[in-house]
Design an enzyme around this catalytic site. Structure first.
Site, mmCIF file in Angstrom:
data_model
loop_
_atom_site.group_PDB
_atom_site.id
_atom_site.type_symbol
_atom_site.label_atom_id
_atom_site.label_comp_id
_atom_site.label_asym_id
_atom_site.label_seq_id
_atom_site.Cartn_x
_atom_site.Cartn_y
_atom_site.Cartn_z
ATOM 1 C CE1 TYR A 122 13.437 15.147 -3.631
ATOM 2 C CE2 TYR A 122 12.114 13.686 -2.277
ATOM 3 C CZ TYR A 122 13.344 14.193 -2.638
ATOM 4 O OH TYR A 122 14.477 13.743 -2.009
ATOM 5 N N GLY A 123 11.570 16.715 -7.348
ATOM 6 C CA GLY A 123 12.208 16.274 -8.583
ATOM 7 C C GLY A 123 13.667 15.883 -8.450
ATOM 8 C CB ALA A 124 16.098 16.452 -5.997
ATOM 9 C CG HIS A 125 17.607 13.559 -3.294
ATOM 10 N ND1 HIS A 125 16.841 14.392 -2.537
ATOM 11 C CD2 HIS A 125 18.894 13.896 -3.037
ATOM 12 C CE1 HIS A 125 17.621 15.207 -1.837
ATOM 13 N NE2 HIS A 125 18.864 14.932 -2.122
ATOM 14 C CE1 TYR B 40 14.353 8.152 -3.872
ATOM 15 C CE2 TYR B 40 14.336 10.440 -3.203
ATOM 16 C CZ TYR B 40 14.688 9.130 -2.959
ATOM 17 O OH TYR B 40 15.377 8.801 -1.822
ATOM 18 N NE ARG C 282 23.855 16.691 6.616
ATOM 19 C CZ ARG C 282 24.937 16.515 5.858
ATOM 20 N NH1 ARG C 282 25.762 15.518 6.139
ATOM 21 N NH2 ARG C 282 25.183 17.302 4.840
ATOM 22 C CB CYS D 60 25.739 19.756 12.061
ATOM 23 S SG CYS D 60 25.763 18.260 11.075
ATOM 24 C CB CYS E 193 20.677 12.703 11.922
ATOM 25 S SG CYS E 193 21.708 13.373 10.588
ATOM 26 C CB CYS F 151 21.012 14.794 16.806
ATOM 27 S SG CYS F 151 22.311 16.017 16.492
#
Lengths: 693, 693
Positions: B168-171, B173, B323, B346, B352, B364
């Site tokens: 995981y390399g996004a967001h 972190y 979503r 959605c 959510c 939801c």
């Protein structure tokens, strides 16, 4: 034992049960609930082992419409929950104490977001604590159903082995919502007159007593109206103390133990900043007017002398404790054995509450083993002997982490532990923190460790000696622990801004760090900006200090409120009111990006340009580890080997600046685990697992 | 199936595995983690059943120094964790989909308050997200250890049956912290040049691939720089898109699936208020410049036509969804079967995320069964037949709860369901909510149900008929459900203040409620105060509406920030910037206690007197249930019996005004449980239990 304290060790009958002494750990949250049953059991059991005659688990919601998610409570919705909680009752019994469970319903305060049941309340008002809309006004069916749930929960608590079963009526939860004229606007038999507003509580107690009265002591926790005069303290409106005492008289036949609190939670669990020891007495002593039954009340009592005096006064029968029982589970035994100077006194920082609320795992700034009994197998009073006692140890830096590490190393049997501090006195950052307005009691962290260090013959404390790497290599130690702490950035580096701030240089007269202010550096001129991106006690403390010196002080904070971290310790509103009364102004949600002569510049919450005139700036932006000594030593293995040093470790802020509870924990942990293969990495700990079905 | 959509059902090879189609549920949080393994398994399994070809669990911390407490993540610290997660892999496989696990480390963003390990980061900076001090600058040992943990976790994920294993390399972190020049200031081989900043990520991927590459597809999630131009949207500073694409080229040999996100979480999961469907495309389509490997990207896609167009464009290979897969787990099957009008779209409300973040249990607003698959045994597409289909049902009120209740009653086989609405159109509060600026997509709640109601022959919808109690008694129903909703208080009653506010009376021209404003009532004069003690979307929406009409609008809010609830939906900063740009002013932390001609009066955050001049006030204080009809009927059992009515129930805001997701849930629940002995009380649900050891 000192004869003055003998009164504390008298047994006390409560209904069908007898407490072995007058030390009583009142219900308080831990984060363990019924979800972490073995952690809960070990945490409570250690208090029984330490001599507390009564030990309670935390608040126990009786039904799914008292769902506290995301908080963790001792849910007792069904038999499986009760079986999980039974582990705690057994652990408490193992040491001869009585076990209590506080049956609870939060009413409009229970979020119910996990269970998705409607929130319930006597009348349909929105809660100031709980967004998402007002609660359902309880129907007669709801009232009857909740009372049946309470009785069912009481039966299951009794069957699980609890000796004391509560009907929780304090702290603004459902019972109090019925009692208060602000939240109860009903026109049926449960609203209106005092007797009507009390009916839900009285009926529930009556039903619980009918179910388990012969078998268990029935306790109830009530709030007497507090109006401590502390600005910003919430009080509970709508129930006057005389009304409450009238209700006590109505209920007295049904109650075996009165657990008396004061006002709201922030007031009842008031911190040492704003409340002295025993601050609740002026209200709780009025309970005796209304009852001859046993009474327990808290007061953040840390002094056995005062505890004995309170008992002898007759105003209460039991010394209630939450925080002091966390800080020292062995207080009763230490009193019994006359080891008074070994008592770890609660600092009243409420970091226990911060840990429980923010991290779902209670902890303590004084007792690093609190909450670690099960998962790390730690005991507050016993320590596994080291496998290599002959290795001399050097601890560099006598701040909270270094002091704690040295104490634990000594207790583990190391033959020679030198604790060397560069400053003229030990304490690290506490040297100046404890001198900030209202923070004096935090000094107990230093004081207890100072006494412990002095009592350990293997420990040598040296102050006023700043060790360089060469000094460490020459010292003659085989194990070295670097605990050199941290300092506040002098260059305005702040979260999200890695570059120094233009104009920020604390070597200039008009730019200051907190340490410089505490050491006596004073700003030029009159107008001072204290710039806070830290969010806890330092910026307000410095602001108050300078305001007392006559400066016009403005705290500029990036946060939407001053000191948001203080909300986690229940102090937020009081702190903000306190600072306001000291004449300090606040600019919220504002970022400073530049200091120019006579002005700070930056942007407001919308990113629009902002500036303020001032003569000087104190930078409370972020701390930096003082890790130079560690890195120099650790980076030169040949030199270490040549010096006979087997390992260099570091603890506390020198690793990463953290909350005081965490740096004390870190020093403690390293000392416990220093013989492990990789002491820098905490050993794995036991975890509670979900049944895979 | 429509031929246009056939492209969506082509299989796609990713490394050693093959996805059966192009529908891919990307990793997203649920609140279940590895702590609620059966809940997790059922929640993910239903998506596989509904036709999603790839289904991932949420972020999975690889070690105790990525401890997310109090959030709940899919911790994979050890084998027991992996065994818990294996339940989800199995449930996904049961329906022929591939299962993915997103191995994760939050670096400085992981609070570590539960585990008490030091927080880790490439360099020692304080996080804007995480108070408590800056993180530890990772040593070379830390880097090596974390990479070994990642490999160990990958091995355990593979052994647990996962087909797709993420780095995981996004967001924002840990991987991103290494990549960003803002958070990575290292001078060793892991800092400085682009290749150096990417080294931790590349090395970790290489090591993971070496361990499980032959067995599993190795995926990585990356963020392309987003700068959506939406005011207030956080962006990720320090990594330019061209740099990121250069890194993609460096890593491409090691990657079997590129999962591409945009910017920060609030931007990547942008709500419909500020981001249209597919808003990420302008960045994500650039990925194809750098790779020929399979790409998945999200875009809150709800339209199968647009999905097919995006695939045909060649810019991505898979339609990523979080979503929409919650709103309709059966979307792929519905597309396959040409049942397009049954797709629950959605709304982009992010309720959510609010539910997952605030209550640790995803939910939801469109799909009441989301998260309820295990514990309540609910399936989104199948419904247990009622035991009494011949009982005619009357539902009074066609708001969100009443519409949902009627739909589910029909699907349960009731022979005659009448839904009677007093207003000329159905929708309840959505009639006006969907007309507030930016809230149009929320109208999908009404739209989907309107179509469903029209398709059910047993349902009769009647609008423009306001039923009194006598009308209900005469109606001929055997079961009655009251769904009459709520309305905003007209008298200024607000949290903590049970008495009407002096001067607050919405029958006056200068005092208004939100419904009145939406119905066209306009304030006299120019200056309007919108008073908000609610904290969500209504006050900002009304303020923006009036500002667009030329009024000078000030929102006075009791909260420290405008619309704190919007922070739970990731919209807070954007909403505040948006309202600011609309020219609306805000007074924070202020309480109004009185309206006098030309002025509102009250107090500021310190309790000091405060006032503001204005011509009119809109009261957004709290909602009140419209429960009169219910109480009148329920209070007269003889009349009900005489009318042949077996039961009267109520749902939604008529019970207690709540979030839209909760009132839809409530209507759904009652319809599912209407044959139970006490339908007013939700049935007990299955709970995950802690192993007692």
């Amino acid at each position: 034992m000192d004869a003055r304290h003998a009164v504390l060790f008298e047994p006390v009958a409560i209904g069908p049960k007898t407490l072995p002494n007058r030390f009583y750990q009142v219900p308080h949250a831990s984060g363990f609930g019924s979800a972490m049953p073995r952690t809960q059991a070990a945490f409570r059991g250690i208090k029984a082992e330490g001599g507390w005659g009564g030990v309670c688990v935390e608040y126990a919601p009786v039904s799914a419409d008292a769902d506290e998610t995301p908080a963790i409570a001792a849910d007792i919705w069904d038999k499986a929950d009760a079986e999980a909680l039974a582990l705690a009752a057994r652990a408490i019994h193992d040491h001869g104490a009585l076990a209590g469970l506080e049956l609870y319903h939060g009413g409009a305060s229970s979020p119910n977001g996990g269970s998705r049941f409607p929130r319930l309340a006597p009348s349909q008002f929105a809660s100031e604590q709980q967004w998402g809309g007002p609660a359902k006004e309880m129907t007669a069916d709801d009232i009857g159903r909740l009372q049946r749930e309470w009785v069912r929960a009481a039966r299951q608590a009794a069957d699980a082995g609890f000796d004391i079963v509560y009907v929780y009526g304090a702290h603004g939860y459902l019972m109090t919502q019925f009692l208060s004229t602000v939240t109860n606007r009903r026109t049926d038999g449960y609203g209106g007159s005092l007797a009507n507003r009390g009916r839900f509580w009285l009926e529930t107690m009556d039903a619980v007593r009918a179910e388990i009265g012969g078998q268990c002591a029935v306790a109830t926790r009530i709030a007497l109206h507090g109006d401590s005069g502390v600005p910003g303290a919430e009080t509970l409106p709508g129930i006057e103390i005389d009304d409450m005492l009238a209700l006590v008289r109505m209920a007295d036949d049904m109650v075996d133990l009165w657990d008396v609190t004061v006002g709201s939670w922030p007031e009842d669990s008031g911190t040492s900043r704003y409340y002295p020891e025993g601050s609740q007495r002026r209200w709780t002593r009025r309970m005796r007017e209304a009852t001859a039954k046993p009474i327990v009340a808290v007061g953040r009592y840390t002094s056995p002398d005062l505890m004995a005096e309170v008992i002898r006064s007759g105003e209460v029968d039991l010394i209630g404790s939450a925080r002091q029982a966390i800080a020292d589970p062995f207080l009763p035994r230490k009193v019994a054995e006359g080891r008074l100077d070994e008592i770890r006194e609660c600092t009243g920082s409420n970091l226990c509450i911060l840990r429980e609320e923010a991290f779902r795992h209670v902890g303590c700034v004084q007792n690093a083993t609190a909450g670690e009994e099960f998962r790390r197998g730690w005991h507050p009073e016993t320590f596994a002997p080291t496998t290599g006692p002959d290795r001399p140890v050097l601890v560099v830096g006598a701040g909270p982490a270094g002091m704690e590490c040295a104490v634990v190393l000594a207790k583990r049997g190391f033959g020679a532990v030198h604790l060397v501090e560069a400053e003229p006195e030990i304490g690290g950052r506490l040297r100046w923190t404890r001198r900030l307005p209202t923070l004096g009691d935090w000094g107990r962290i230093t004081d207890w460790r100072m006494i412990q260090l002095a009592r350990q013959p293997c420990v040598t404390v040296i102050t006023g000696r700043r060790l360089r790497a060469a000094d460490v290599l020459d010292y003659g130690a085989e194990l070295v622990v670097i605990a050199t702490g941290s300092s506040w950035r002098t260059d305005g580096v702040q979260p999200g801004h890695p570059e120094p701030m233009p104009g920020a240089d604390a070597s200039l007269p008009h730019v200051l760090t907190p340490e410089q202010v505490c050491a006596g550096k004073r700003p030029p001129g009159r107008q001072v900006v204290v710039y806070d991106t830290d969010g806890y006690y330092v910026a307000p403390g410095i602001a108050e200090l300078l305001a007392a010196d006559g400066y016009e002080v403005t705290v500029v904070t990036t946060f939407a409120v001053l000191s948001p971290v203080s909300d986690e310790t229940l102090e937020g509103e009081m702190l903000r009111a306190h600072v306001h009364r000291a004449g300090v102004r606040v600019s919220h949600a504002t970022t400073i990006t530049e200091i120019v002569p006579g002005q700070v510049r930056g942007h407001d919450r919308y990113g629009d340009a902002w500036s303020a005139d001032c003569d000087a700036v104190v930078l409370v932006t972020q701390q930096a580890s003082e890790d130079g000594l560690y890195l120099e030593l650790a980076g030169d293995p040949p030199a270490l080997e040549a010096a006979g040093i087997r390992a260099v470790h570091r603890v506390g802020d020198a690793v990463a600046p953290r909350l005081l509870s965490e740096v004390v924990f870190d020093g403690h942990r390293l000392a416990r685990e220093i013989d492990s293969p990789d002491p820098a990495t905490p050993l794995p700990f036991l975890r509670e697992r979900t049944d895979l079905g």
